[in-house]
Design an enzyme around this catalytic site. Structure first.
Site, PDB file in Angstrom:
ATOM      1  N   CYS A  42       0.870  -1.085  -0.130  1.00 35.80           N
ATOM      2  CA  CYS A  42       0.152  -0.169  -0.304  1.00 35.80           C
ATOM      3  C   CYS A  42       0.665   1.236  -0.098  1.00 35.80           C
ATOM      4  O   CYS A  42       0.637   1.994  -0.965  1.00 35.80           O
ATOM      5  CB  CYS A  42      -0.244  -0.087   1.099  1.00 35.80           C
ATOM      6  SG  CYS A  42      -1.849   1.651   1.392  1.00 35.80           S
ATOM      7  N   ILE A 181      -7.442  -0.571  -9.891  1.00 34.95           N
ATOM      8  CA  ILE A 181      -6.108  -0.127 -10.466  1.00 34.95           C
ATOM      9  C   ILE A 181      -6.081   0.500 -12.764  1.00 34.95           C
ATOM     10  O   ILE A 181      -5.371   1.043 -12.342  1.00 34.95           O
ATOM     11  CB  ILE A 181      -5.565  -1.480 -10.443  1.00 34.95           C
ATOM     12  CG1 ILE A 181      -5.285  -1.346  -8.805  1.00 34.95           C
ATOM     13  CG2 ILE A 181      -4.202  -2.207 -11.109  1.00 34.95           C
ATOM     14  CD1 ILE A 181      -4.489  -2.806  -8.870  1.00 34.95           C
ATOM     15  N   VAL A 232     -14.958  -8.684 -23.759  1.00 31.63           N
ATOM     16  CA  VAL A 232     -13.885  -8.609 -24.314  1.00 31.63           C
ATOM     17  C   VAL A 232     -12.622  -8.523 -24.151  1.00 31.63           C
ATOM     18  O   VAL A 232     -12.752  -8.666 -22.813  1.00 31.63           O
ATOM     19  CB  VAL A 232     -13.589  -6.832 -25.092  1.00 31.63           C
ATOM     20  CG1 VAL A 232     -12.348  -7.459 -26.572  1.00 31.63           C
ATOM     21  CG2 VAL A 232     -15.284  -6.993 -26.393  1.00 31.63           C
ATOM     22  N   ALA A 258      -4.167  -5.653 -15.094  1.00 35.77           N
ATOM     23  CA  ALA A 258      -4.555  -4.915 -13.998  1.00 35.77           C
ATOM     24  C   ALA A 258      -6.385  -5.671 -13.636  1.00 35.77           C
ATOM     25  O   ALA A 258      -7.188  -5.091 -13.383  1.00 35.77           O
ATOM     26  CB  ALA A 258      -5.511  -3.150 -13.732  1.00 35.77           C
ATOM     27  N   ARG A 261      -5.530  -9.290  -7.621  1.00 36.87           N
ATOM     28  CA  ARG A 261      -4.139  -9.652  -6.730  1.00 36.87           C
ATOM     29  C   ARG A 261      -4.314 -11.331  -6.295  1.00 36.87           C
ATOM     30  O   ARG A 261      -4.771 -11.608  -5.977  1.00 36.87           O
ATOM     31  CB  ARG A 261      -3.677  -8.780  -6.059  1.00 36.87           C
ATOM     32  CG  ARG A 261      -3.951  -6.786  -6.311  1.00 36.87           C
ATOM     33  CD  ARG A 261      -3.244  -6.678  -5.173  1.00 36.87           C
ATOM     34  NE  ARG A 261      -2.274  -6.670  -4.433  1.00 36.87           N
ATOM     35  CZ  ARG A 261      -0.905  -6.932  -5.162  1.00 36.87           C
ATOM     36  NH1 ARG A 261      -1.495  -5.442  -6.105  1.00 36.87           N
ATOM     37  NH2 ARG A 261       0.254  -6.371  -4.847  1.00 36.87           N
ATOM     38  N   ASP A 298      -4.682  -9.710   2.465  1.00 35.09           N
ATOM     39  CA  ASP A 298      -5.265  -9.534   1.638  1.00 35.09           C
ATOM     40  C   ASP A 298      -4.800 -11.152   1.525  1.00 35.09           C
ATOM     41  O   ASP A 298      -5.502 -11.999   0.900  1.00 35.09           O
ATOM     42  CB  ASP A 298      -4.517  -9.096   0.470  1.00 35.09           C
ATOM     43  CG  ASP A 298      -4.364  -7.310  -0.062  1.00 35.09           C
ATOM     44  OD1 ASP A 298      -5.248  -7.329   0.340  1.00 35.09           O
ATOM     45  OD2 ASP A 298      -4.365  -7.034  -1.165  1.00 35.09           O
ATOM     46  N   HIS A 429     -24.790  25.393   2.994  1.00 32.54           N
ATOM     47  CA  HIS A 429     -24.892  26.036   1.635  1.00 32.54           C
ATOM     48  C   HIS A 429     -24.117  26.785   1.535  1.00 32.54           C
ATOM     49  O   HIS A 429     -24.057  28.013   2.133  1.00 32.54           O
ATOM     50  CB  HIS A 429     -26.421  26.357   1.540  1.00 32.54           C
ATOM     51  CG  HIS A 429     -27.213  27.370   0.647  1.00 32.54           C
ATOM     52  ND1 HIS A 429     -26.846  25.903  -0.178  1.00 32.54           N
ATOM     53  CD2 HIS A 429     -27.433  28.519  -0.317  1.00 32.54           C
ATOM     54  CE1 HIS A 429     -27.420  26.602  -1.982  1.00 32.54           C
ATOM     55  NE2 HIS A 429     -27.310  28.331  -1.243  1.00 32.54           N
TER      56      HIS A 429
END
Length: 454
Positions: A42, A181, A232, A258, A261, A298, A429
């Protein structure tokens, strides 16, 4: 080194350093093992350097439109070397602050490669030195690495790590994947006037987000002249020519992959940690199949966000040392895609509610209901709020400050505030936040700036 620690963290990313600091606050003897730079992916190869580049390149893009505000600037250009220097200095400052914080909390920082043997014994290789570390509790927080695609020419391929090593950005880039990413790098490259193509295998851009966000993002991409193709894939590559499955042929200099991970299992191959699709499997308290070894962040694959990892770390440490119950509502953790405008979402999506047959209400308003959006010349965006039983259950925001605006809605969801309670809040405002007020009021047909339904 045979010193015994109450808790050891392998990895110093958001999961590792947050858990280490919280454990130290609770009086534990703590060590963090890091084989690279403090801060993990990170800080060094992800969130922080990419956001620094987004900021710099967006200033350049904005400067070209200053004439809208009556400001005339001739011969606008950028110095990419200085953009990189600023990125490096930003990372170094954050890393230095992190190091000071860890040390001030009495946390032992051990640099080296951590390895676990079959019995769970912890060995660290630091240069030519090899030593063992004893622990009561061990937390694996080694994070993740970019996922690759097979059969692509190495000379053309970049990922989120290697693109940061470039001294110049490619003139023509194909980006495969339209998650955070992919979108953020598309914005960086386009802000520098580079040609960008984005291909997405799913039916829509940002496939994991609400479908309304995908629609807005498609409009923004068209406005920014970012070419994109959904449903695609890449069929073949010949030299610098890429042939897509829709029959389109494009010429590129680089391909940025990308597509997500994958877990970083470095140093963990010898120990039989139970896995699920390659990620370390944990129970509800983040314990692995070893009694005193845990995994967070992760590496578990539960939700791959830095702030999720940090939250897991705090919850785990408080469970271990305070006996607190381990509870995290992952649906209520915000997700952000940075750039201009920012894209932010929290809670349930409309697709999820539709699929479950839920009885829900939806309020979606354009940012143009905010006078501040017109003042700032930033009208691309929207607020979308989903409610059930008089409470917000999901929200999406597209705005320049969406990351901050969404936090208001995240708090409302977490506190289970009723729509009636939220409608009592007075908003200043002119602010962009007024768009949130209007969108909530619109759930009860009370919005001031929305024409009555016919």
């Amino acid at each position: 080194m045979f010193e015994k620690f109450d808790i050891v963290f392998i990895g110093s990313g958001p999961a590792g350093f947050t858990g280490a600091i919280r454990a130290a606050q609770l009086g534990a003897k703590v060590a963090v093992i890091e084989m690279g730079y403090l801060g993990g992916v990170c800080l060094n190869r992800g969130c922080i350097p990419s956001k620094s580049m987004l900021h710099s390149t967006q200033i350049f893009a904005d400067a070209k439109d200053f004439f809208k505000f009556g400001i005339e600037i001739d011969n606008i250009s950028y110095n990419f070397g200085k953009i990189l220097d600023l990125r490096s200095k930003t990372v170094e400052k954050v890393r230095s602050n992190l190091e000071r914080t860890l040390k001030s909390n009495g946390i032992e920082i051990i640099y080296g490669m951590a390895q676990l043997d079959p019995q769970g014994e912890l060995i660290v290789k630091s240069g030519k030195e090899i030593f063992k570390i004893a622990y009561k509790h061990l937390v694996v927080a080694t994070g993740s690495i970019p996922k690759n695609l097979p059969n692509l020419p190495n000379s053309l391929v970049l990922n989120s790590d290697t693109i940061l090593t470039l001294k110049e950005m490619p003139e023509r880039t194909l980006i495969i994947g339209s998650g955070a990413i992919g979108i953020e790098w598309a914005r960086i490259l386009r802000a520098l006037d580079k040609k960008v193509y984005v291909v997405e295998l799913a039916k829509k851009l940002a496939p994991n987000m609400d479908e309304s966000i995908s629609d807005v993002l498609a409009r923004i991409f068209r406005k920014q002249k970012i070419e994109f193709y959904t449903e695609v894939s890449v069929e073949k590559i010949e030299e610098n020519r890429v042939f897509l499955s829709n029959g389109k042929e494009i010429e590129i200099d680089k391909i940025l992959v990308a597509i997500g991970r994958t877990p970083n299992m470095l140093g963990l191959k010898d120990i039989a940690l139970e896995q699920d699709k390659g990620f370390i499997k944990v129970d509800k308290n983040f314990k692995t199949n070893f009694e005193n070894i845990y995994a967070i962040g992760d590496i578990t694959g539960i939700q791959m966000l830095a702030h999720t990892a940090a939250t897991q770390a705090v919850k785990l440490v408080e469970h271990i040392f305070m006996g607190k119950k381990f509870e995290i509502n992952y649906a209520n953790i915000p997700s952000i895609i940075y750039g201009k405008p920012e894209i932010a979402t929290v809670g349930l999506t409309e697709q999820t509610l539709k699929n479950t047959g839920a009885n829900y209400k939806v309020s979606k308003l354009p940012l143009t209901i905010s006078a501040k959006a017109f003042i700032d010349e930033e009208t691309d965006g929207m607020i979308k709020i989903l409610s059930m039983d008089d409470k917000i259950v999901g929200a999406s925001v597209v705005a320049n400050d969406a990351s901050s605006l969404l936090q208001q809605l995240t708090i409302a969801i977490d506190l289970k505030a009723s729509i009636n309670q939220l409608n009592e809040i007075v908003y200043a405002h002119p602010t962009t936040s007024e768009a949130i007020s209007e969108t909530i009021l619109n759930l009860q047909d009370k919005a001031i700036y929305v024409p009555p339904k016919r």
